[in-house]
Design an enzyme around this catalytic site. Structure first.
Site, PDB file in Angstrom:
ATOM      1  N   ASP A  54      31.413  41.972 -19.128  1.00  0.00           N
ATOM      2  CA  ASP A  54      32.192  42.882 -18.275  1.00  0.00           C
ATOM      3  C   ASP A  54      31.508  44.242 -18.233  1.00  0.00           C
ATOM      4  O   ASP A  54      30.289  44.370 -18.458  1.00  0.00           O
ATOM      5  CB  ASP A  54      33.640  42.940 -18.819  1.00  0.00           C
ATOM      6  CG  ASP A  54      34.676  43.237 -17.746  1.00  0.00           C
ATOM      7  OD1 ASP A  54      34.807  44.418 -17.388  1.00  0.00           O
ATOM      8  OD2 ASP A  54      35.340  42.310 -17.265  1.00  0.00           O
ATOM      9  N   ASP A  55      32.263  45.257 -17.995  1.00  0.00           N
ATOM     10  CA  ASP A  55      31.779  46.627 -17.810  1.00  0.00           C
ATOM     11  C   ASP A  55      30.891  47.090 -18.983  1.00  0.00           C
ATOM     12  O   ASP A  55      31.098  46.667 -20.123  1.00  0.00           O
ATOM     13  CB  ASP A  55      33.021  47.533 -17.721  1.00  0.00           C
ATOM     14  CG  ASP A  55      32.726  48.860 -17.065  1.00  0.00           C
ATOM     15  OD1 ASP A  55      31.561  49.148 -16.811  1.00  0.00           O
ATOM     16  OD2 ASP A  55      33.695  49.592 -16.812  1.00  0.00           O
ATOM     17  N   ASP A 105      45.733  43.444 -15.205  1.00  0.00           N
ATOM     18  CA  ASP A 105      45.206  43.823 -16.515  1.00  0.00           C
ATOM     19  C   ASP A 105      46.232  43.550 -17.604  1.00  0.00           C
ATOM     20  O   ASP A 105      45.949  43.741 -18.779  1.00  0.00           O
ATOM     21  CB  ASP A 105      44.845  45.314 -16.528  1.00  0.00           C
ATOM     22  CG  ASP A 105      43.507  45.573 -15.849  1.00  0.00           C
ATOM     23  OD1 ASP A 105      42.798  44.597 -15.553  1.00  0.00           O
ATOM     24  OD2 ASP A 105      43.178  46.749 -15.610  1.00  0.00           O
ATOM     25  N   ASP A 121      34.760  44.191  -9.316  1.00  0.00           N
ATOM     26  CA  ASP A 121      35.896  45.048  -9.649  1.00  0.00           C
ATOM     27  C   ASP A 121      35.961  46.233  -8.685  1.00  0.00           C
ATOM     28  O   ASP A 121      34.976  46.567  -8.002  1.00  0.00           O
ATOM     29  CB  ASP A 121      35.704  45.548 -11.094  1.00  0.00           C
ATOM     30  CG  ASP A 121      37.002  45.969 -11.764  1.00  0.00           C
ATOM     31  OD1 ASP A 121      38.035  46.040 -11.066  1.00  0.00           O
ATOM     32  OD2 ASP A 121      36.968  46.236 -12.979  1.00  0.00           O
ATOM     33  N   MET A 122      37.088  46.908  -8.622  1.00  0.00           N
ATOM     34  CA  MET A 122      37.245  48.122  -7.807  1.00  0.00           C
ATOM     35  C   MET A 122      38.494  48.817  -8.328  1.00  0.00           C
ATOM     36  O   MET A 122      39.576  48.262  -8.265  1.00  0.00           O
ATOM     37  CB  MET A 122      37.399  47.725  -6.339  1.00  0.00           C
ATOM     38  CG  MET A 122      37.206  48.851  -5.360  1.00  0.00           C
ATOM     39  SD  MET A 122      38.578  49.978  -5.321  1.00  0.00           S
ATOM     40  CE  MET A 122      39.861  48.948  -4.639  1.00  0.00           C
ATOM     41  N   ASN A 123      38.271  50.000  -8.904  1.00  0.00           N
ATOM     42  CA  ASN A 123      39.324  50.571  -9.741  1.00  0.00           C
ATOM     43  C   ASN A 123      39.984  51.839  -9.230  1.00  0.00           C
ATOM     44  O   ASN A 123      40.381  52.677 -10.040  1.00  0.00           O
ATOM     45  CB  ASN A 123      38.762  50.825 -11.142  1.00  0.00           C
ATOM     46  CG  ASN A 123      38.605  49.523 -11.894  1.00  0.00           C
ATOM     47  OD1 ASN A 123      39.576  48.819 -12.113  1.00  0.00           O
ATOM     48  ND2 ASN A 123      37.379  49.185 -12.253  1.00  0.00           N
ATOM     49  N   CYS A 136      38.641  41.615  -8.400  1.00  0.00           N
ATOM     50  CA  CYS A 136      39.537  42.304  -9.317  1.00  0.00           C
ATOM     51  C   CYS A 136      39.665  43.720  -8.797  1.00  0.00           C
ATOM     52  O   CYS A 136      38.718  44.269  -8.237  1.00  0.00           O
ATOM     53  CB  CYS A 136      38.882  42.293 -10.706  1.00  0.00           C
ATOM     54  SG  CYS A 136      39.624  43.403 -11.904  1.00  0.00           S
TER      55      CYS A 136
HETATM   56  C1  DGJ Z   1      39.441  47.007 -14.715  1.00  0.00           C
HETATM   57  C2  DGJ Z   1      39.565  45.515 -14.796  1.00  0.00           C
HETATM   58  O1  DGJ Z   1      40.812  45.115 -14.323  1.00  0.00           O
HETATM   59  C3  DGJ Z   1      39.336  45.078 -16.236  1.00  0.00           C
HETATM   60  O2  DGJ Z   1      39.516  43.696 -16.352  1.00  0.00           O
HETATM   61  C4  DGJ Z   1      37.940  45.479 -16.644  1.00  0.00           C
HETATM   62  O3  DGJ Z   1      36.988  44.773 -15.901  1.00  0.00           O
HETATM   63  C5  DGJ Z   1      37.773  46.972 -16.468  1.00  0.00           C
HETATM   64  N1  DGJ Z   1      38.112  47.385 -15.139  1.00  0.00           N
HETATM   65  C6  DGJ Z   1      36.354  47.394 -16.767  1.00  0.00           C
HETATM   66  O4  DGJ Z   1      36.147  48.709 -16.524  1.00  0.00           O
END
Ligand code: DGJ
Length: 764
Positions: free
Chosen positions: A359-360, A531, A471-473, A509
């Site tokens: 992952d990250d 999450d 991912d995209m946060n 995600c």
């Molecule tokens: C948000 C994701 O939902 C998590 O599962 C993880 O990948 C983090 N980002 C990593 O920064």
């Protein structure tokens, strides 16, 4: 199948019919959406307005009853006598155009009519009906597309500017329909770590709206929703389901008129929307999905699940088993190096995992979420042999390799941002609105899209990568047409990277389920639902999503407890049991496991693999369950798997019956509870009474025993007819206090069981 007779159009889906007709005045009158009927029934199905209602506004005074405001319609204009919400708004400069649309002609094509603007689309349609409408004196042509998929239909609209002037579209829904009757609107709403909560709102005189303006389909309001008739339940009654193949701002509304017509529509959100329609230009809406079931919510879900599995998921992954994965995020966060990862990978392999997801934190200066996003050069301190070397080591262990990216965003503290600050989205004259220390890249710009395609492609070509977590946060600051163009840019990037690599399993995600929609599913066979990995929360999240999305597309992981999101402690067995109803993964520090937990996880993975097809692709239903319990079932030709999950359990719980569904009344079935265990430590002070010698429950002896030994729990193995199992069988007793009985379920709060039900002559 699509039939047309004397101006009546009939879309005949398996199990239901959809009919409308062109009236003499050229309005599209909606006739029926429900149980199967014949096209000859059209006159019987048409509403009889009699003398109509007072105050009718109509193009023909003599025909007062044929007022567009009081007819059930398939589409409507604006400012021309239908005062209900209009599905469209078109402006000429600063003047709104009073548009009314009249039927012109139709065409039927075999298969699907391709979208032109880069929006994703369902594949494998059987037939498409295109109905063309013209706006009288206005130079506008509207084409309504209906595609038959056998169990659902899709609808979309294309507006063409036939004039020599530039017009603007401020609203254009994908579809609109007026249904007779009273309905409850079910929506799936929430926020980060609390996605897809089910809410029911009665549809009455005031308009109810399900909308996202966050730039993405959002965890606030999923685009999918349902309308249920009075008295509908999980297995009975009229339920309509709707969704949109789109990942951006969406809008849907429902409102009941004075005449008892419920107008419902869905499309791109009109909030601050304004798209330029050049002379000769077209605006194309995303494809909407419509389905009906007379067999309640479960019937509706079944149709939607089949549609998603068979027509939305990319062809290479349709009904293709999803691997059991191990993801290092919750176990390591940013704190890892190759040695630690390989140690975890070795353990994951021993437990039975098939894919290791890094992952990250693997690139650039990405040692926290404050820096490095955008610079996809491997961090050689963490991975001295690069991704290729690491993937090779995983292959040596017998694991496939998966990798995380967040390509749409950038940390201002990154090489990419320093080189191209203008590639990030800024608002002129305004301060940047950061979220998780990041800005979005402007995917409307070709140079940005090229950079993302090139940098992700380079990484994918550098190692044997079988899975990508995209991912995209954050939420967007773009609004209206700009937000729509961003989403078109995203689809372009995804298409360019992944179309040539159909075998890479893409899991999308967005801080969990902030973009859980049919648009993303056209590219990514699975989506990380949330999450939040607490199984009690997951019952709501996966349960909410289950109304419209199949279990194969829900990333569902077992994590450590107490859970990082709720601080709730839950049994490992329940964490597994809930995650089985999805694409299973593990996301915890395997090194910190007690031997007894490691054994349990190994058994879970083996069980899941033995029943993977049924869990991922079996027919899913939500079961009736006792108060405070949740029941889920999946069924294949081979077997039925029923999970029952409890919340808080009262002292001395009473007697309950559990019901499954879909069995043959007269056949005999063998029913076995999945073997589960109870940790010695779970038994608290009571172990004093179980142990032949005096022990201190907090002492070193029992702490050691807790790590090493488990007690069998809740063994059940019996036979019964389908009739009895569907009427309700009595499960083994729940723990009622002060003793251990291996044939009872002793887990206490948040306990659960999975029953494997197979025809007696069969076996699992
Ligand atoms: C948000 C994701 O939902 C998590 O599962 C993880 O990948 C983090 N980002 C990593 O920064």
């Amino acid at each position: 199948m699509i039939e047309v007779q004397n101006g009546v159009f009939h879309l005949r889906e398996s199990g239901w019919s959809y009919l409308f007709r062109a009236t003499e005045q050229g309005l599209l009158e909606h006739l029926h959406f429900g149980a199967p009927v014949s096209i000859q029934d059209a006159p019987a199905l048409a509403v009889k307005p009699g003398m109509g209602w007072g105050m009718a506004v109509t193009p023909n005074e003599a025909d007062g009853a044929l007022c567009p405001d009081t007819l059930p319609l398939e589409w409507s204009g604006a400012g021309r006598g239908d005062y209900r919400e209009s599905p469209m708004e078109v402006w000429d400069g600063d003047v709104p155009l009073p548009a009314e649309f009249r039927y012109a002609d139709y065409q039927i094509f075999e298969g699907t009519a391709r979208l032109q603007s880069g929006l994703p689309q369902a594949g494998g349609g059987l037939q498409t009906l295109a109905v063309t409408l013209r706006a009288g004196a206005l130079p506008l042509t509207l084409t309504l597309y209906y595609t038959d998929f056998g169990g659902v239909l899709t609808r979309r609209a294309v507006l063409k500017n036939e004039s020599r002037r530039t017009l603007t579209v401020r609203k254009l829904m994908s579809w609109c329909v007026d249904l007779v009757g009273e309905y409850g609107l079910t929506t799936f709403d929430g926020g980060w770590i609390g996605e897809a909560r089910r809410h029911v709102t009665p549809v009455e005189a005031a308009r109810v709206v399900n909308e996202s303006t966050a730039g993405f389909s959002s965890n606030r309001h999923n685009p999918g929703f349902l309308l249920a008739g009075k008295g509908a339940g999980e297995d009975c009654g009229d339920v309509y389901g709707f969704n949109l193949i789109y990942s951006g701002n969406h809008y849907a509304s429902a409102q009941r008129s004075f005449q008892g017509l419920t107008r419902v529509m869905q499309g791109v959100s009109p909030a601050l929307f304004c798209a330029v329609l050049a002379p000769g230009g077209t605006f194309e809406t995303p494809e909407g999905v419509l389905a009906y079931s007379g067999a309640g919510f479960n019937g509706l879900s079944a149709a939607m699940h089949r549609f998603v599995n068979g027509h939305i998921i990319p062809p290479a992954w349709r009904y293709r088993p999803r691997p059991v994965l191990f993801n290092d995020w919750e176990g390591c966060m940013f704190d890892f190096d190759q040695r630690r990862l390989l140690e975890l990978a070795g353990r994951a392999k021993k437990q039975g995992a098939e894919l290791f997801v890094l992952d990250d934190g693997w690139f650039g200066a990405r040692n926290s979420d404050r820096a490095g996003l955008g610079d996809y050069g491997v961090n050689e301190k963490k991975l001295p042999e690069g991704l290729g070397g690491f993937a090779g080591k995983l292959a040596g262990l017998g694991l496939n390799f998966g990798l995380w990216f967040e390509p749409e965003a950038v940390n201002p503290d990154s090489g990419l941002y320093r080189a191209h600050p203008d590639w990030a989205i800024h608002q002129p004259g305004r301060s940047d609105l950061l979220s998780r220390h990041e800005l979005l890249l402007d995917l409307r710009k070709e140079a940005v899209r090229d950079y993302i395609v090139d940098s992700v492609t380079e990484v994918l070509n550098s190692a044997d990568i079988r899975y990508v977590k995209w991912d995209m946060n954050r939420q967007s600051v773009l609004t209206g047409a700009a937000a729509h163009e961003y989403i078109l840019g995203l689809y372009d990037v995804l298409r360019r990277i992944f179309a040539p690599r159909p075998d890479i399993l893409l899991e999308s995600c967005s801080s969990g389920g902030n973009r859980f929609d049919l648009g993303m599913l056209c590219f990514s066979p699975q989506i990380w639902c949330s999450d939040n990995t607490d199984p009690m929360e997951r019952l709501q999240i996966q349960g909410g999503l289950s109304y419209l999305y199949p279990q194969s597309c829900m990333g569902a992981h077992v994590s450590a407890a107490p859970h990082a999101q709720t601080l709730r402690a839950t049994p490992l067995s329940t964490r597994g049991n809930v995650s089985f109803f999805g694409a299973l993964g593990y996301e915890l520090d395997l090194k910190a496991l007690r031997p007894v937990e490691a054994r349990e996880i190994k058994a879970q993975i083996a069980f899941y693999k033995a029943h993977r097809d049924t869990f991922q692709f079996g027919a899913f239903s939500r079961l009736p369950a006792p108060e405070g319990w949740t029941g889920w079932q999946v069924r294949s030709e081979r077997e039925t798997l029923a999970g029952f999950f409890r919340g808080l359990v009262p002292a001395a719980p009473g007697i309950v019956k559990l019901r499954v569904s879909g069995l043959d009344n007269n056949r005999r079935y063998r029913v076995r509870a999945r073997p589960q265990t109870l940790r010695v430590g779970d038994f608290g002070n009571l172990v004093k009474y179980l142990s032949p010698v005096r022990v201190n429950p907090d002492g070193p002896l029992l702490r050691a025993a807790d790590g090493l030994y488990a007690l069998p729990d809740g063994r059940e193995d019996f036979t019964a007819t389908g009739a009895a199992l569907m009427a309700g069988f009595a499960p083994a007793a729940l723990f009622t206090g002060t003793g251990y009985d291996k044939n009872s379920h002793n887990q206490g709060d948040f306990g659960s069981e999975i029953y494997v039900i197979s025809e007696e002559r069969g076996h699992d």
